[in-house]
Design an enzyme around this catalytic site. Structure first.
Site, mmCIF file in Angstrom:
data_model
loop_
_atom_site.group_PDB
_atom_site.id
_atom_site.type_symbol
_atom_site.label_atom_id
_atom_site.label_comp_id
_atom_site.label_asym_id
_atom_site.label_seq_id
_atom_site.Cartn_x
_atom_site.Cartn_y
_atom_site.Cartn_z
ATOM 1 N N THR A 98 -7.292 -4.036 7.838
ATOM 2 C CA THR A 98 -7.352 -3.142 9.006
ATOM 3 C C THR A 98 -8.428 -2.069 8.907
ATOM 4 O O THR A 98 -8.743 -1.421 9.906
ATOM 5 C CB THR A 98 -5.996 -2.440 9.226
ATOM 6 O OG1 THR A 98 -5.710 -1.598 8.093
ATOM 7 C CG2 THR A 98 -4.873 -3.442 9.433
ATOM 8 N N GLU A 107 -4.125 -3.687 0.462
ATOM 9 C CA GLU A 107 -3.726 -4.291 1.731
ATOM 10 C C GLU A 107 -3.941 -5.801 1.707
ATOM 11 O O GLU A 107 -3.104 -6.571 2.193
ATOM 12 C CB GLU A 107 -4.507 -3.660 2.886
ATOM 13 C CG GLU A 107 -4.047 -4.152 4.250
ATOM 14 C CD GLU A 107 -4.862 -3.579 5.388
ATOM 15 O OE1 GLU A 107 -5.076 -4.312 6.369
ATOM 16 O OE2 GLU A 107 -5.286 -2.406 5.304
ATOM 17 N N SER A 165 -10.917 4.856 -0.824
ATOM 18 C CA SER A 165 -10.532 4.728 0.581
ATOM 19 C C SER A 165 -11.534 3.840 1.299
ATOM 20 O O SER A 165 -12.678 4.238 1.537
ATOM 21 C CB SER A 165 -10.489 6.115 1.242
ATOM 22 O OG SER A 165 -10.436 5.998 2.648
ATOM 23 N N HIS A 198 -0.266 0.808 2.603
ATOM 24 C CA HIS A 198 -1.123 -0.375 2.608
ATOM 25 C C HIS A 198 -0.352 -1.683 2.652
ATOM 26 O O HIS A 198 -0.945 -2.744 2.847
ATOM 27 C CB HIS A 198 -2.027 -0.358 1.374
ATOM 28 C CG HIS A 198 -2.758 0.941 1.221
ATOM 29 N ND1 HIS A 198 -2.389 1.899 0.292
ATOM 30 C CD2 HIS A 198 -3.790 1.472 1.908
ATOM 31 C CE1 HIS A 198 -3.184 2.950 0.409
ATOM 32 N NE2 HIS A 198 -4.033 2.723 1.383
ATOM 33 N N CYS A 214 2.057 0.925 7.028
ATOM 34 C CA CYS A 214 1.592 1.223 8.383
ATOM 35 C C CYS A 214 1.996 0.086 9.316
ATOM 36 O O CYS A 214 1.804 -1.088 8.986
ATOM 37 C CB CYS A 214 0.071 1.377 8.389
ATOM 38 S SG CYS A 214 -0.622 1.537 10.046
ATOM 39 N N HIS A 266 -4.864 6.459 0.288
ATOM 40 C CA HIS A 266 -5.981 6.572 -0.644
ATOM 41 C C HIS A 266 -6.713 7.901 -0.463
ATOM 42 O O HIS A 266 -7.800 7.977 0.112
ATOM 43 C CB HIS A 266 -6.948 5.395 -0.448
ATOM 44 C CG HIS A 266 -6.423 4.114 -1.006
ATOM 45 N ND1 HIS A 266 -6.858 2.872 -0.590
ATOM 46 C CD2 HIS A 266 -5.479 3.877 -1.962
ATOM 47 C CE1 HIS A 266 -6.206 1.934 -1.264
ATOM 48 N NE2 HIS A 266 -5.371 2.524 -2.102
#
Length: 343
Positions: free
Chosen positions: A175, A137, A233, A85, A107, A52
């Site tokens: 996260t 996410e 973000s 994400h 990730c 992002h």
């Protein structure tokens, strides 16, 4: 803290937060797209923004990446990269049905949360996922076990939760959240659900926590804290909130130095500066130059953690890179043999 002093000439200083900028997961995701472009050639399709950050996305677009919202926009048989994400299992199924070569740049810390969701769902737990509704996410994690997962979007949502068995409940989290707000949400949940279990390890990523921690350190000394990052973000937005909560008189989020208003700096003697986990450091350098031109030339870096974690590239990409390197080496050997034979 460093105990940095303002310069006598201007009385103005910058406290530069460290750690800041790219985390290991973002670095891996951006490298994945760059290496895929080198290996396969343009275009490479990327589902959603790889990370992002407006600048990162536009830079990769110029290099040949094509960003799409869904797999249906990717021509059949093409290469698609999934963003950092994470995605729901159905997204992988959609890619297979269109014969897409998928490279998963999720990730590894997000992948860990996906594993936890599957494991607790298999044990028939109710899972309370703390996160922001609509965030990619959260959508990806929820897709791992939709029948077992309820979203809890902040402390105020805690009182709305209903579960089947109060002795079989666990919380997981997005996260990139504010550590403090997440713990407040957990505390509210535990007042209603005393047997609520915690994840086996902290879900909020190390980089998010580290960036929030150093901002808490500098904020009480700052008139203004500037966070470089994009508005979509989550971790960057949280940094502004953390700065103000920790004592900064004001906090602002910018993508570029050109967005900084001189009004923000009027009367300020100390400016704090940091960046979100998806922000390249050259954007921070531009902000430092912008501030220096306005008298904030004394910069002291305040360090609260040393980040050394790195993640390897996705295995499907590494496999193809290795095969390409082997082919190139074999080709060189053939050329040498042919040259020797004709020599």
């Amino acid at each position: 803290m460093t105990g940095a002093q303002a310069t006598p000439q201007t009385g103005k200083r910058v406290l530069l937060a460290k750690p800041r900028g790219y985390c290991a997961g973002v670095d891996r995701a951006v490298q994945t797209v760059q290496e895929a472009l080198k290996l396969y050639g343009a275009p490479i399709y990327v589902r959603k923004q790889i990370v992002h950050n407006k600048h990162v996305v536009s830079t990769l677009e110029r290099q040949g990446a094509v960003f799409v919202e869904e797999n249906e926009e990717v021509p059949e048989g093409s290469i698609v990269v999934f963003s950092a994400h994470g995605v729901a299992p159905e997204v992988h199924e959609q890619a297979r049905s269109r014969s897409l070569k998928a490279i998963d740049a999720t990730c590894p810390l997000v992948t860990k949360v996906h594993h936890e969701a599957r494991r607790f769902a298999a044990d028939d737990y109710d899972i309370l996922l703390i996160g922001h509704e609509g965030h990619e996410e959260v959508i990806g994690t929820s897709g791992e076990a939709p029948a077992h997962i309820q979203l809890v979007d902040g402390p105020e949502d805690a009182d709305k939760v209903t579960v089947r068995d109060p002795s079989k409940v666990v919380w997981l989290s997005q996260t990139t959240l504010s550590v403090d707000e997440t713990m407040e949400t957990v505390a509210r949940l535990k007042r209603r659900l005393p047997l609520l279990q915690s994840p086996p390890s902290d879900d909020i990523c190390y980089a998010t926590q580290n960036r929030q921690h150093v901002v808490k350190e500098i904020a009480p000394e700052c008139d203004v804290v500037i966070v470089v990052g994009s508005r979509n973000s989550s971790n960057s937005v949280r940094l502004v909130e953390v700065a103000v909560d920790a004592g900064a008189r004001a906090g602002y989020l910018v993508d570029y130095a050109s967005e900084i208003s001189d009004d923000w700096l009027a009367g300020a003697s100390t400016v704090g500066l940091t960046s979100g986990a998806s922000v390249p450091d050259d954007l921070v350098t531009e902000v430092l130059d912008h501030l220096a031109a306005r008298g904030f030339a004394d910069v002291t870096e305040v360090t609260t953690a040393d980040e050394r974690l790195t993640f390897s590239l996705p295995q499907e990409l590494r496999r193809d890179m290795k095969a390409a390197a082997a082919r190139a080496a074999a080709g060189q050997s053939d050329e040498l043999a042919a040259s020797a034979a004709t020599g």
